[in-house]
Design an enzyme around this catalytic site. Structure first.
Site, mmCIF file in Angstrom:
data_model
loop_
_atom_site.group_PDB
_atom_site.id
_atom_site.type_symbol
_atom_site.label_atom_id
_atom_site.label_comp_id
_atom_site.label_asym_id
_atom_site.label_seq_id
_atom_site.Cartn_x
_atom_site.Cartn_y
_atom_site.Cartn_z
ATOM 1 N N HIS A 436 37.523 -7.747 7.147
ATOM 2 C CA HIS A 436 36.215 -7.201 6.797
ATOM 3 C C HIS A 436 35.074 -8.175 7.098
ATOM 4 O O HIS A 436 33.902 -7.806 7.008
ATOM 5 C CB HIS A 436 36.192 -6.817 5.315
ATOM 6 C CG HIS A 436 35.307 -5.650 5.010
ATOM 7 N ND1 HIS A 436 34.342 -5.187 5.894
ATOM 8 C CD2 HIS A 436 35.225 -4.832 3.943
ATOM 9 C CE1 HIS A 436 33.710 -4.158 5.361
ATOM 10 N NE2 HIS A 436 34.230 -3.912 4.179
ATOM 11 N N ASP A 440 33.837 -3.406 10.026
ATOM 12 C CA ASP A 440 33.459 -2.543 8.910
ATOM 13 C C ASP A 440 34.291 -1.265 8.931
ATOM 14 O O ASP A 440 34.900 -0.909 9.946
ATOM 15 C CB ASP A 440 31.968 -2.189 8.976
ATOM 16 C CG ASP A 440 31.089 -3.406 8.742
ATOM 17 O OD1 ASP A 440 31.500 -4.296 7.966
ATOM 18 O OD2 ASP A 440 30.001 -3.477 9.341
#
Length: 463
Positions: A436, A440
């Site tokens: 992350h 995304d």
């Protein structure tokens, strides 16, 4: 004529190896290029062939020992002479090592040394920093460089204790913990003045906290591992971790510590691909002398997704995102003794046949310990297939330094609703684990949708 057998360098970044098994014993005849012993490095396990024909005269390094590259591990007598000295099958404690020479007179460190003020400690540490010439190459592994970048450590200031001055994982962990050995401290540095403190009441008795788990600390002992009441009479056995298992554990712990893992799941209708494979597999095997599996289809679909969303084909270097131009896909291969991830280089340039042949070759040589270090390096994305063992789906750990890994579930027929009707289709769950810091959720799901669309609308011929 005697020939020395040395520990080979199995890659540019490898400086040591562990002998896991000798395939011959002293007195055995060996042929040139015949497998002589097995080694394990932090990259790959491999069989090492004999450099010459003759009789194995002497084994100098026992199984389980780790030695630097170019260390003589055995001697082969080319003339087939008598064996000079047998090698112990296990480390022999019979002969005690000669006592080390007494060091020069050095005063023991004063008790107050640990309480030295920060300024004094910094001055002492600065004197121990290795003086490297400008532009001199610093030998370290990718894991060490990532750990240094994460903690803001300049590797030029870290003393390397490995072969050739290489900075090992233990060196960087020592710096992170603030316990780096201060090599070469000047002996004439006066001890700092003692720090006076007022007596403090003893702290209340509390249970000791468990030791912290660092990136490579994978052998932490928990009290619950062996309950006290079963310490002497328990029905259990203790088996040491193999060298490969230790390396896997270190890599997995480091990946979970470095990358914030996020997981996405999708379901793919594999009916069209399953039908094409069923119709083509016999002719495919007859024509190309290799079996046709589902994996080339998934590799091609992943390539399509990586082309459409290049952020998934990336690595992170500090605060810089490295977008790779090549698409090299690592495929996890389960072994009887562990797991390895050989890499299909240039996967975007291969058709189904080329990918299948490459996969079969890599898997076969992985199980035979014939892989080269460069064949498990430079992967830009990974695929693992728990479905082959009947798994519905899995949530795999990212293989560093990638930012994503695709997990494939079992392909099975299930009832699904299509146009308000129930139909029997070959369905498969797929999961995507992604970092992350770089990827995304929107990009991850778009990537998965591209993989799904490619497989459900497959159009490329396989014959």
């Amino acid at each position: 004529m005697a020939t020395d057998v040395v520990m080979p360098q199995m890659g540019e970044s490898i400086f040591e190896g562990t002998i896991t098994k000798w395939l011959k014993k002293p007195g055995d005849k060996v042929e040139r290029d015949e497998p002589l012993f097995e080694i394990s490095t932090d990259k790959v396990d491999a069989e090492i062939p004999s450099p010459s024909a003759g009789v194995l005269k002497e084994i100098k390094v026992n199984e389980g020992q780790t030695v630097p590259i170019q260390t003589v591990v055995a001697v082969i007598d080319g003339a087939g002479g008598a064996v000079a000295s047998p090698a112990p099958s296990a480390p022999a404690p019979a002969k005690a090592a000669p006592p080390a020479p007494a060091p020069a007179a050095v005063a023991p460190p004063p008790p107050a040394r640990a309480a030295a003020p920060p300024a004094a400690a910094s001055a002492l540490a600065a004197s121990a920093v290795p003086q490297r010439a400008a532009g001199e190459r610093i030998h370290s592994s990718p894991l060490v460089r990532r750990m240094a970048a994460e903690h803001g450590i300049d590797l030029a200031t870290v003393p390397g204790t490995g072969a050739g001055g290489r900075i090992s994982k233990q060196d960087i962990e020592a710096v992170i913990a603030g316990a780096a050995p201060l090599v070469g401290l000047p002996q004439n540095v006066p001890p700092p003045p003692p720090v006076r403190s007022t007596p403090q009441p003893p702290p209340p008795s509390v249970a000791p906290a468990p030791p912290p788990v660092s990136g490579g600390q994978v052998h932490v002992a928990f009290e619950s591992a062996v309950p006290r009441e079963k310490m002497y009479f328990g029905n259990y056995s203790v088996e040491p971790m193999s060298n490969m298992r230790q390396r896997i554990a270190e890599h997995m712990v480091a990946s979970k510590r470095v990358s914030p893992h996020v997981y996405s799941v999708d379901e793919i209708d594999m009916t069209k691909v399953a039908s094409l494979r069923a119709k083509s597999k016999d002719e495919f095997e007859k024509r190309y002398e290799t079996k046709l599996t589902f994996m080339p289809f998934f590799v091609k679909a992943a390539v399509a997704g990586l082309r459409a969303f290049p952020t998934m084909n990336a690595s992170l270097d500090g605060t810089s995102v490295i977008l790779h131009k090549e698409i090299n896909i690592g495929i996890a291969v389960a072994l009887d003794w562990g797991l390895i991830v050989p890499v299909v280089k240039g996967a975007d340039e291969k058709n189904v046949l080329g990918i299948q042949r490459t996969l079969n070759d890599l898997a076969e040589r992985a199980r035979g310990k014939k892989l080269k270090p460069e064949e498990v390096q430079e992967g830009t994305f990974s695929i693992t297939n728990p479905g082959v063992f009947g798994g519905l789906f899995g949530l795999p750990v990212i293989s560093q330094p990638n930012v994503g890994i695709l997990g494939l579930g079992m392909i099975e027929k299930r009832p699904v609703v299509i146009n308000d009707s129930i139909a029997i289709r070959s369905m498969c769950y797929v999961t995507l684990s992604y970092d992350h810091r770089v990827v995304d959720g929107a990009v991850a799901h778009q990537f998965l949708h591209k993989v799904k669309d490619t497989l459900e609308n497959w159009s490329e011929p396989v014959l």
